[in-house]
Each structure stands twice: as structure tokens, then as C-alpha cells.
Design an enzyme around this catalytic site. Structure first.
Site, PDB file in Angstrom:
ATOM      1  N   ASP A 192       0.866  -1.164   0.000  1.00 39.60           N
ATOM      2  CA  ASP A 192       0.000   0.000   0.000  1.00 39.60           C
ATOM      3  C   ASP A 192       0.913   1.227   0.000  1.00 39.60           C
ATOM      4  OD1 ASP A 192      -2.316   1.663   0.379  1.00 39.60           O
ATOM      5  OD2 ASP A 192      -1.874   1.697   2.519  1.00 39.60           O
TER       6      ASP A 192
ATOM      7  N   ASP B  72      -0.365   4.963   1.062  1.00 38.37           N
ATOM      8  CA  ASP B  72      -0.725   5.867   2.155  1.00 38.37           C
ATOM      9  C   ASP B  72      -0.721   5.147   3.486  1.00 38.37           C
ATOM     10  OD1 ASP B  72      -1.441   8.415   0.715  1.00 38.37           O
ATOM     11  OD2 ASP B  72      -2.764   7.031  -0.326  1.00 38.37           O
TER      12      ASP B  72
END
Length: 225
Positions: free
Chosen positions: A20, A22
Site C-alpha cells: 500500500d 498511504d
């Protein structure tokens, strides 16, 4: 088990590691919250107590529509453009990378195929990776703008695996948020959780993780086999 010494036993046969963005590689959630909260207030909306947790993992179209539902007096496409422009401006001044992000990605790059599945718009993904000089480390990057559904749906992770050419069940995903953990798990990946200290995932989502680590420095190079 000492989490700082975990060697992720059993992942040597994994084909790829999908990150991922963020909250994992870039400490952007506080920036997202500040920018979107101010945008909502400036345009007639009302920020709710659960708004930030609900927004985490949504695609651009989804969160823009949600902010409109909070009373923002603009159509969703204008909301998206306004917020993303403000985020890009903040990133041009400084990209708040998570501790160990650059070192971890570079350590694993070349030893195991790396992908990225992010809820950020393509524009911001490219800005962050270019600023951190990590673009070439990833075999494929996916924005949930580019798939039908954002997290917690598995679409982004499945598309990342497809672009890499890997079996999702032979991929490990590195996530921090509730919706991100649910998304990667639904895609059939083994999920390593690196919870953000300010935005911890819900207990039911964290329970989906195969390993829970205190930070990226604990993500062992054993991922490379």
C-alpha cells in the site's frame, strides 16, 4: 515472538510483495485528513466523527461522492480536483515518507517482485515515487481510480497481481488500514499489517493479518527467499 526480529518464515516461496502507499510508505493520512477536513468546512459540509476512518481506502470517485454527501456544495468531480490539487501542492513542498520506507523498498527490490496498490490518484502516486526515487523499484503500480471498486473490495490488489503476472495467493501485501487489510485479504494474499500509530485498524480487520509488525524496519528481507 520478538516482532522486530520476525523473519516472515514461510514466505520464501512468495512471487511478489504488494505495498500500500498511504500510511505504509508515505505518512499521508494526517495530510489527507487536514486537507479534506478543511475542504469540507470551506465548502459548506460537516465533518463527522467517523469520516476519516470511512474515507481510508476509498477510491477518488468514492471519497469525492462521500464528501458531497457530507454537504460540500460542489459536484464530486470538482471536489476531487480541488482536493487532489491541494494534496499535490503539499507534496511538492514535502513528501512525508514513513520511517524505513525507502530503505525497505530498495532492500527488497531486485530480490522479490514489488507492486503497489493504492487508493491515491495516479497523479499523487507518481509524485511520491518520483520524489522518493522509488519508481523503478516497482514492477507495477495500481491506483483504485483504474479499477471498478476501491478498498475494501479486492480489485486493486487483484489488478496489481495481474499486472505483475503473479498468483494473488502467492503474494504478500503490506497494509496499515482497516479497509486495506480487508482488501488484500479478500484478494487472497497473505497480509502483513504495519498499523499506523495515529490511525490504527479496527480489531476485526487486524485479525485478518498473517503478521503484525511495529514498522517497516521489521519487514525482513526473508521475503526474498
Amino acid at each position: 515472538m520478538n516482532l522486530r526480529q520476525v523473519d516472515v518464515v514461510g514466505l520464501g516461496a512468495m512471487e511478489a510483495c504488494v505495498f500500500d502507499l498511504d500510511g505504509v510508505l508515505v505518512d499521508s493520512e494526517p495530510v489527507w485528513e487536514e486537507v479534506r477536513r478543511a475542504f469540507v468546512a470551506d465548502h459548506g459540509g460537516t465533518w463527522q466523527p467517523d469520516t476519516q476512518s470511512r474515507l481510508m481506502g476509498m477510491s477518488t470517485g468514492e471519497w469525492a461522492a462521500y464528501l458531497h454527501e457530507l454537504g460540500v456544495e460542489l459536484p464530486p468531480d470538482e471536489i476531487a480536483r480541488g482536493v487532489v490539487e491541494q494534496m499535490a501542492a503539499r507534496y511538492r513542498d514535502d513528501v512525508p515518507l514513513m520511517p524505513g520506507a525507502v530503505e525497505t523498498v530498495r532492500r527488497l527490490s531486485g530480490r522479490i517482485t514489488l507492486g503497489l496498490a493504492s487508493s491515491s490518484p495516479r497523479r499523487l502516486i507518481d509524485v511520491v515515487l518520483e520524489a522518493a526515487e522509488l519508481t523503478e523499484c516497482f514492477a507495477a503500480t495500481v491506483s483504485t481510480e483504474e479499477v471498478p471498486r476501491g478498498k475494501p473490495a479486492p480489485d486493486g490488489y487483484l489488478e496489481a497481481a495481474r499486472r505483475i503476472g503473479a498468483d494473488p495467493q502467492k503474494c504478500v501485501a503490506v497494509e496499515d488500514s482497516s479497509n486495506g487489510l480487508r482488501s488484500a485479504y479478500a484478494a487472497g494474499m497473505r497480509v502483513i499489517a504495519v498499523p499506523h500509530p495515529r490511525y490504527p485498524p479496527a480489531p476485526d480487520a487486524l485479525a485478518l493479518a498473517w503478521r503484525v509488525l511495529p514498522g517497516l524496519d521489521a519487514l525482513s528481507a526473508e521475503l526474498a527467499g
